[in-house]
Design an enzyme around this catalytic site. Structure first.
Site, mmCIF file in Angstrom:
data_model
loop_
_atom_site.group_PDB
_atom_site.id
_atom_site.type_symbol
_atom_site.label_atom_id
_atom_site.label_comp_id
_atom_site.label_asym_id
_atom_site.label_seq_id
_atom_site.Cartn_x
_atom_site.Cartn_y
_atom_site.Cartn_z
ATOM 1 N N LYS A 261 7.396 19.479 19.493
ATOM 2 C CA LYS A 261 7.428 20.689 18.656
ATOM 3 C C LYS A 261 6.707 21.835 19.348
ATOM 4 O O LYS A 261 7.220 22.948 19.431
ATOM 5 C CB LYS A 261 6.801 20.403 17.298
ATOM 6 N N GLU B 139 1.321 13.401 26.467
ATOM 7 C CA GLU B 139 2.105 12.297 27.028
ATOM 8 C C GLU B 139 3.525 12.745 27.349
ATOM 9 O O GLU B 139 4.079 12.404 28.403
ATOM 10 C CB GLU B 139 2.141 11.123 26.040
ATOM 11 N N GLY C 49 6.447 14.813 11.871
ATOM 12 C CA GLY C 49 6.973 14.036 12.986
ATOM 13 C C GLY C 49 7.648 12.751 12.578
ATOM 14 O O GLY C 49 8.736 12.417 13.051
ATOM 15 N N GLU D 159 0.796 5.512 9.414
ATOM 16 C CA GLU D 159 0.296 6.847 9.707
ATOM 17 C C GLU D 159 0.241 7.688 8.435
ATOM 18 O O GLU D 159 -0.598 8.584 8.310
ATOM 19 C CB GLU D 159 1.174 7.527 10.764
ATOM 20 N N HIS E 217 10.930 -19.062 13.778
ATOM 21 C CA HIS E 217 10.449 -19.961 14.830
ATOM 22 C C HIS E 217 9.193 -19.409 15.494
ATOM 23 O O HIS E 217 8.841 -19.835 16.598
ATOM 24 C CB HIS E 217 11.553 -20.180 15.867
ATOM 25 N N LYS F 98 -7.257 11.743 20.945
ATOM 26 C CA LYS F 98 -6.588 12.677 21.857
ATOM 27 C C LYS F 98 -7.609 13.573 22.558
ATOM 28 O O LYS F 98 -7.528 13.812 23.771
ATOM 29 C CB LYS F 98 -5.597 13.552 21.080
#
Length: 559
Positions: free
Chosen positions: A206, A212, A267, A353, A384, A511
């Protein structure tokens, strides 16, 4: 005590939970031959069986009182009307507007946002049609064969999940790749599989500042230019989903190929916006619109159905029942549909979140559990792996079983076996197996020296709750409805817990510290203000890494 835990509805539920004691679902089914009919609901092409839960009609009535006490309907209407229900960021929350194709206005701060939404949709259709039809070509004149989406969080999880889920509808001549991890291995391995002259990169951020995403995008850009392509060719191979036009232009992307979305699109709710560009490229804009239409159908159900027959509200309240009155800390999602293998990962962000909060809307510390740990995997694989814990473990783990009644691949007995396993697991989790039943099953077993000694090991109590969510077939419309179902479930739970489901301040500290530590890699003298553990880890990394940062060069990626 908090406002919630001292409320009449909460106290009534606590008393009811004590009165139920160890009530058995076996007994509940025996007492009501029509329990399945009484505890199921259908909406927007989805059928929900919630009869295999530890609840009665009285339980549901008390849970509905909790929802009404929280003023669910008012909060729901406020969200749909564009009010700023995201209180900590003072924003509207209007992913539902992205799905509304009716000719009605949706106003945010006095402005009808729908003309801008429709303009972006038209732009998406023009672009995706050109790429899918082979009209949009790379700088050397070759058609696009690979699309690489570069994003993280909602810019990755939603598009990636949907493209995998709708693989049966994918363009046969386009391959899709998703890069999110800043670990160089992720992008390096993707770049090995694609060619610069036939690859289109979609950079989704955005602000166009997400650390990242920009690291990965710049690595892709360098790799592309090292192939011998001129700077001007970036405009044919990179597009952006962003609001930051200057940064997009500085990267080399033509603003004509910048797709906008807005602050009122969170987001984890953004796949319905231009963030869904990879979806439209993969399955075509008509199928993207069908995905949106399915979500809108669930929106209308959520907005209009009475609470007692409202599927998202029912799921939300059942979740509250186990989290707040049984102490369940986790929730399993088990899709019996391989195409939905990424759906639990998508729900992890959506739920954890959103509702992983410890203070209420007023900033007061809560004294009750909020969002659970969400986890899961395709069902038959889970049988399993971790289903043993569901059946005989010490923790109560409520579960959603998702099944498609029709398959895209009717091979031999596969689908019969798949659905038999799904239905059998929910029955086994509900029924369990008593000691008498185990003993009867062991009678005459000559291989067992002491059958009696095995009774405790082969007995399990059952009474493990499940919901079964049935889709007729996994297609764009049903997938859209399924996603919206969980969105509205999460919203409803957040309202009842009195928390803001639309911010995520908890991720910000990490961050900020990461940027500080990254700076310390270049200037080790800055390490001093960290704790001894972080200081020691930084020093150990710098001693082991060549030149301070062990990032693979773009030259070695290209080779």
């Amino acid at each position: 005590m908090s406002i919630l835990t001292r409320s009449p509805a909460w106290h009534a539920l606590a008393q009811h939970r004590a009165a139920l004691g160890d009530v058995s679902m076996r007994d509940l089914f025996a007492q009501d031959a029509a329990r399945f009919d009484h505890f199921s609901v259908e909406a927007a092409g989805i059928f929900l069986d919630y009869s295999k839960n530890i609840l009665t009609t009285e339980t549901l009535a008390l849970l509905m009182a909790l929802a009404r006490q929280a003023d669910i309907e008012t909060w729901r209407d406020a969200m749909f009307s564009g009010q700023h229900v995201n209180c900590t960021e003072d924003r509207a929350v209007l992913h539902v507007a992205l799905r509304d194709r009716r000719d009605v206005a949706t106003t945010v701060d006095g402005e009808d946002v729908m003309p801008a939404v429709r303009a972006v949709l038209r732009k998406m259709r023009r672009f995706t049609d050109q790429v899918r039809d082979g009209v949009w070509r790379g700088h050397g004149g070759q058609r696009i064969r690979d699309v690489v989406n570069i994003g993280i969080g909602g810019s990755d999880l939603g598009p990636h999940m949907v493209c995998d889920a709708l693989e049966s509808y994918a363009h046969p001549d386009l391959n899709f790749h998703f890069v999110s991890n800043v670990d160089s291995t992720h992008i390096a391995e993707v770049l090995k599989r694609v060619r610069p002259e036939t690859t289109l990169f979609v950079v989704s951020s955005k602000t166009f500042t997400t650390r990242e995403t920009l690291i990965n995008a710049n690595t892709a850009r360098a790799w592309f230019l090292q192939s011998g392509a001129p700077e001007a060719a970036i405009a044919r191979h990179f597009v952006a989903v962003s609001t930051n036009t200057p940064a997009v232009q500085a990267f080399g992307i033509d603003p004509a190929n910048q797709f906008e979305f807005w602050d009122w699109v969170g987001g984890r709710y953004s796949l319905w916006s231009a963030i869904g560009l990879p979806i439209a490229l993969c399955v075509g804009m008509d199928n993207f619109e069908a995905l949106v239409a399915g979500a809108h159908a669930m929106d209308r159900h959520f907005a209009e159905a009475p609470l007692e027959r409202n599927m998202p509200v029912i799921l939300a309240l059942i979740g509250h029942w186990y989290i707040n009155f049984f102490g369940a800390g986790t929730h399993l999602v088990a899709p019996y549909e391989q195409y939905l293998h990424r759906f639990p990962a998508y729900l992890q962000q959506l739920d954890m979140e959103s509702n992983g909060k410890c203070v209420d809307r007023d900033g007061a510390r809560v004294d009750y559990a909020t969002g659970p740990v969400v986890w899961g995997a395709p069902g038959t694989n889970g049988q399993h792996a971790f289903f043993q814990l569901l059946h005989q473990g010490t923790a109560l783990i409520p579960a959603d079983f998702i099944v498609c009644l029709q398959t895209h691949h009717p091979l031999a007995v596969h689908h019969d076996a798949l659905l038999a396993n799904c239905f059998a697991q929910t029955e086994a989790l509900m029924r369990g197996m008593t000691a008498d039943e185990v003993a009867a099953s062991l009678t005459g077993d000559a291989c067992l020296i002491d059958a009696h000694a095995l009774l405790p090991h082969r007995t399990f109590g059952g009474n493990r709750p499940t919901n079964t969510i049935c889709l007729d077939k996994l297609d764009p419309r049903s997938l859209g409805a399924l996603i919206a179902l969980y969105e509205h479930k999460v919203f409803t739970q957040g309202v009842i817990w009195r928390i803001n489901s639309f911010d995520q301040w908890g991720v910000e500290l990490g961050k900020r510290l990461a940027l500080h530590i990254e700076a310390a890699f270049a200037s080790p003298e800055q390490v001093a203000d960290h704790d001894s553990s972080t200081h020691g880890l930084i020093r150990r990394y710098l001693r082991r890494a060549s030149g301070g940062a062990s990032v693979q060069s773009t030259e070695s990626i290209a080779s």
